[in-house]
Design a protein around this motif. Structure first.
Motif, PDB file in Angstrom:
ATOM      1  N   VAL A   4      46.931   8.629  82.834  1.00 54.90           N
ATOM      2  CA  VAL A   4      47.366   9.753  83.654  1.00 54.90           C
ATOM      3  C   VAL A   4      46.348  10.882  83.559  1.00 54.90           C
ATOM      4  O   VAL A   4      45.747  11.118  82.509  1.00 54.90           O
ATOM      5  CB  VAL A   4      48.756  10.247  83.190  1.00 54.90           C
ATOM      6  N   THR A   5      46.156  11.597  84.671  1.00 58.18           N
ATOM      7  CA  THR A   5      45.281  12.773  84.669  1.00 58.18           C
ATOM      8  C   THR A   5      46.103  14.005  85.012  1.00 58.18           C
ATOM      9  O   THR A   5      47.233  13.916  85.487  1.00 58.18           O
ATOM     10  CB  THR A   5      44.139  12.630  85.689  1.00 58.18           C
ATOM     11  N   ILE A   6      45.516  15.169  84.771  1.00 53.77           N
ATOM     12  CA  ILE A   6      46.205  16.437  85.021  1.00 53.77           C
ATOM     13  C   ILE A   6      45.232  17.370  85.734  1.00 53.77           C
ATOM     14  O   ILE A   6      44.019  17.297  85.539  1.00 53.77           O
ATOM     15  CB  ILE A   6      46.690  17.047  83.687  1.00 53.77           C
ATOM     16  N   ASP A   7      45.750  18.216  86.601  1.00 53.08           N
ATOM     17  CA  ASP A   7      44.904  19.142  87.346  1.00 53.08           C
ATOM     18  C   ASP A   7      44.199  20.089  86.376  1.00 53.08           C
ATOM     19  O   ASP A   7      44.795  20.593  85.417  1.00 53.08           O
ATOM     20  CB  ASP A   7      45.758  19.942  88.334  1.00 53.08           C
ATOM     21  N   LEU A  29      35.751  22.601  74.555  1.00 53.80           N
ATOM     22  CA  LEU A  29      35.753  21.837  75.802  1.00 53.80           C
ATOM     23  C   LEU A  29      34.883  20.591  75.664  1.00 53.80           C
ATOM     24  O   LEU A  29      35.303  19.478  76.012  1.00 53.80           O
ATOM     25  CB  LEU A  29      35.244  22.701  76.964  1.00 53.80           C
ATOM     26  N   LEU A  30      33.695  20.769  75.142  1.00 51.34           N
ATOM     27  CA  LEU A  30      32.758  19.646  75.015  1.00 51.34           C
ATOM     28  C   LEU A  30      33.277  18.583  74.059  1.00 51.34           C
ATOM     29  O   LEU A  30      33.142  17.386  74.322  1.00 51.34           O
ATOM     30  CB  LEU A  30      31.395  20.161  74.546  1.00 51.34           C
ATOM     31  N   ARG A  31      33.872  19.007  72.953  1.00 53.06           N
ATOM     32  CA  ARG A  31      34.405  18.038  71.989  1.00 53.06           C
ATOM     33  C   ARG A  31      35.495  17.159  72.608  1.00 53.06           C
ATOM     34  O   ARG A  31      35.710  16.025  72.191  1.00 53.06           O
ATOM     35  CB  ARG A  31      34.977  18.764  70.763  1.00 53.06           C
ATOM     36  N   ASN A  32      36.147  17.706  73.620  1.00 51.96           N
ATOM     37  CA  ASN A  32      37.240  16.971  74.250  1.00 51.96           C
ATOM     38  C   ASN A  32      36.874  16.426  75.625  1.00 51.96           C
ATOM     39  O   ASN A  32      37.749  16.044  76.411  1.00 51.96           O
ATOM     40  CB  ASN A  32      38.475  17.863  74.321  1.00 51.96           C
ATOM     41  N   GLY A  33      35.557  16.380  75.910  1.00 51.12           N
ATOM     42  CA  GLY A  33      35.080  15.732  77.124  1.00 51.12           C
ATOM     43  C   GLY A  33      35.397  16.463  78.409  1.00 51.12           C
ATOM     44  O   GLY A  33      35.540  15.845  79.467  1.00 51.12           O
ATOM     45  N   ILE A  34      35.514  17.799  78.356  1.00 50.42           N
ATOM     46  CA  ILE A  34      35.829  18.577  79.550  1.00 50.42           C
ATOM     47  C   ILE A  34      34.646  19.483  79.874  1.00 50.42           C
ATOM     48  O   ILE A  34      34.142  20.189  79.002  1.00 50.42           O
ATOM     49  CB  ILE A  34      37.100  19.427  79.341  1.00 50.42           C
ATOM     50  N   SER A  35      34.228  19.478  81.121  1.00 51.13           N
ATOM     51  CA  SER A  35      33.097  20.293  81.548  1.00 51.13           C
ATOM     52  C   SER A  35      33.583  21.606  82.148  1.00 51.13           C
ATOM     53  O   SER A  35      34.452  21.617  83.012  1.00 51.13           O
ATOM     54  CB  SER A  35      32.279  19.541  82.598  1.00 51.13           C
ATOM     55  N   ARG A  36      33.009  22.723  81.674  1.00 47.22           N
ATOM     56  CA  ARG A  36      33.378  24.020  82.249  1.00 47.22           C
ATOM     57  C   ARG A  36      32.987  24.078  83.720  1.00 47.22           C
ATOM     58  O   ARG A  36      33.699  24.676  84.545  1.00 47.22           O
ATOM     59  CB  ARG A  36      32.697  25.158  81.484  1.00 47.22           C
ATOM     60  N   LEU A  37      31.863  23.451  84.078  1.00 40.85           N
ATOM     61  CA  LEU A  37      31.427  23.443  85.473  1.00 40.85           C
ATOM     62  C   LEU A  37      32.462  22.758  86.355  1.00 40.85           C
ATOM     63  O   LEU A  37      32.763  23.203  87.465  1.00 40.85           O
ATOM     64  CB  LEU A  37      30.077  22.721  85.598  1.00 40.85           C
ATOM     65  N   ALA A  38      33.037  21.683  85.845  1.00 41.66           N
ATOM     66  CA  ALA A  38      34.036  20.947  86.631  1.00 41.66           C
ATOM     67  C   ALA A  38      35.274  21.788  86.898  1.00 41.66           C
ATOM     68  O   ALA A  38      35.945  21.618  87.926  1.00 41.66           O
ATOM     69  CB  ALA A  38      34.418  19.664  85.912  1.00 41.66           C
ATOM     70  N   LEU A  39      35.573  22.718  86.003  1.00 41.91           N
ATOM     71  CA  LEU A  39      36.781  23.526  86.151  1.00 41.91           C
ATOM     72  C   LEU A  39      36.717  24.445  87.367  1.00 41.91           C
ATOM     73  O   LEU A  39      37.749  24.879  87.879  1.00 41.91           O
ATOM     74  CB  LEU A  39      37.023  24.358  84.892  1.00 41.91           C
ATOM     75  N   SER A  40      35.516  24.753  87.805  1.00 46.26           N
ATOM     76  CA  SER A  40      35.369  25.663  88.942  1.00 46.26           C
ATOM     77  C   SER A  40      35.571  24.967  90.279  1.00 46.26           C
ATOM     78  O   SER A  40      35.661  25.620  91.310  1.00 46.26           O
ATOM     79  CB  SER A  40      33.967  26.312  88.916  1.00 46.26           C
ATOM     80  N   LYS A  41      35.638  23.653  90.264  1.00 43.23           N
ATOM     81  CA  LYS A  41      35.799  22.885  91.500  1.00 43.23           C
ATOM     82  C   LYS A  41      37.265  22.597  91.753  1.00 43.23           C
ATOM     83  O   LYS A  41      37.940  22.013  90.925  1.00 43.23           O
ATOM     84  CB  LYS A  41      34.997  21.584  91.425  1.00 43.23           C
ATOM     85  N   ARG A  42      37.745  22.993  92.903  1.00 41.54           N
ATOM     86  CA  ARG A  42      39.138  22.759  93.259  1.00 41.54           C
ATOM     87  C   ARG A  42      39.409  21.257  93.368  1.00 41.54           C
ATOM     88  O   ARG A  42      38.617  20.516  93.938  1.00 41.54           O
ATOM     89  CB  ARG A  42      39.444  23.444  94.594  1.00 41.54           C
ATOM     90  N   GLY A  43      40.528  20.832  92.812  1.00 43.53           N
ATOM     91  CA  GLY A  43      40.895  19.426  92.892  1.00 43.53           C
ATOM     92  C   GLY A  43      40.424  18.605  91.712  1.00 43.53           C
ATOM     93  O   GLY A  43      40.768  17.429  91.605  1.00 43.53           O
ATOM     94  N   THR A  44      39.660  19.210  90.802  1.00 42.85           N
ATOM     95  CA  THR A  44      39.182  18.472  89.636  1.00 42.85           C
ATOM     96  C   THR A  44      40.358  18.083  88.742  1.00 42.85           C
ATOM     97  O   THR A  44      41.289  18.861  88.545  1.00 42.85           O
ATOM     98  CB  THR A  44      38.196  19.332  88.825  1.00 42.85           C
ATOM     99  N   ARG A  45      40.313  16.864  88.220  1.00 42.54           N
ATOM    100  CA  ARG A  45      41.353  16.390  87.316  1.00 42.54           C
ATOM    101  C   ARG A  45      40.702  15.923  86.018  1.00 42.54           C
ATOM    102  O   ARG A  45      39.541  15.494  86.025  1.00 42.54           O
ATOM    103  CB  ARG A  45      42.150  15.244  87.960  1.00 42.54           C
TER     104      ARG A  45
END
Length: 337
Positions: A4-7, A29-45
């Protein structure tokens, strides 16, 4: 349901609280595989497990179960103590009142109340003057966790008649459907609340201090998880589709699902419709979430992922993925690096 993914908007809300407390979040964020750049894009999960790990790390670092979103810390162990205060209650009525009384001891963000009106009961959150949380996340998490904990206590699903929020309808409002099991939701209300039938007040608590110990070994982020013992039909269909897609049955149909669940297509369709879902929609979301998780793993080429989620042509997968997230698979993968 591990795929499952989350918005990503939920990650952004947690970031707001952590940054307000002066926490340097990029390494987390990096330790948990999440990109700050990706957060700025609408629809990213993002994968649910990544979000959960990120939230827990913030909680532990801040020693705050409210994740920096309120004017004072809610020390680690608060949720645990609330659960223990409720486990000896005879029924759901007493447990709800104990939960509200427990949280009101802290006067942290909201006044909690249990109200009975006719044939319905409401658990309400009224913002305390000068203590309004930074964003919507806390109200969503509190209502969801109170509901799911009491379903667990009673050993059965307690249907929600209505959920209300004081905030305006957010862009991510579609995320509320699985969070509150398809209950009708209204916005711009005076208080936040969830309402369910009065008949569940006298539901006896079937859990024990021993089963509570086991329950508390997991995360208290019950916002994130569907309770396993009383999943609604949409969640069961999703699980069935996940297994079929992973086993190569990419063309699984409503008829096959109905046969598996031992009901007619018409009955399955109506039950999904009652949860404001359709078989086609669940199948699309399942393929999307599987694709996002495979992209995050960085082990597969785009062409391989297309095949793994049931597309015969990479071009068709790329078009579908862009429609799902607003980005091509390659661009989506690059944003998390």
């Amino acid at each position: 349901m591990k795929d499952v993914t989350i918005d990503a908007c939920f990650v952004a809300m947690l970031l707001e609280g952590a940054q307000q407390q002066g926490l340097e979040c990029d390494p987390i964020l990096l330790r948990n595989g999440i990109s700050r750049l990706a957060l700025s894009k609408r629809g990213t999960r993002v994968p649910l497990k990544s979000f959960a790990a990120f939230a827990i790390e913030i909680m532990k670092t801040l020693d705050d179960e409210c994740l920096g979103l309120t004017h004072r810390k809610q020390r680690l162990g608060s949720f645990n103590m609330m659960c223990r205060s409720c486990i000896s209650a005879r029924n759901i009525r007493r447990s709800l009142k104990r939960a509200a009384k427990f949280w009101n001891l802290f006067q942290n963000g909201y006044q909690h109340d249990v109200l009975i009106d006719g044939e319905q009961i409401s658990y309400t959150l009224s913002p305390i003057d000068g203590q309004r949380p930074l964003n919507n996340y806390l109200a969503e998490a509190i209502l969801s966790s109170i509901h799911r904990f009491h379903c667990w206590l009673g050993g059965q699903f307690i249907p929600l008649d209505h959920v209300a929020f004081e905030h305006a309808e957010p862009e991510y409002a579609d995320q509320y459907r699985p969070l509150f099991y398809g209950a009708p939701i209204s916005y711009d209300d005076e208080v936040c609340s969830m309402t369910f039938p009065l008949r569940f007040l006298d539901l006896e608590i079937v859990q024990t201090p021993e089963t509570l110990d086991q329950y508390l070994r997991g995360t208290n982020l019950s916002l994130l998880y569907q309770p396993k013992n009383y999943r609604v039909i949409g969640d069961q269909v999703r699980q069935w589709l996940e297994r079929n897609i992973k086993q190569g049955n990419y063309k699984a149909t409503l008829r096959e699902a109905a046969t598996h669940f031992q009901m007619s297509q018409q009955v399955l369709h109506r039950r999904l419709q009652a949860e404001e879902l359709s078989f086609k929609e669940i199948k699309m979301q399942t393929r999307r979430d599987l694709a996002v998780n495979l992209l995050f793993q960085n082990k597969y080429k785009i062409e391989e992922i297309a095949t793994l989620v049931g597309f015969s042509e990479p071009s068709a997968f790329i078009r579908a993925f862009k429609a799902w997230t607003g980005s091509t698979p390659l661009a989506y993968r690059q944003t998390r690096r």
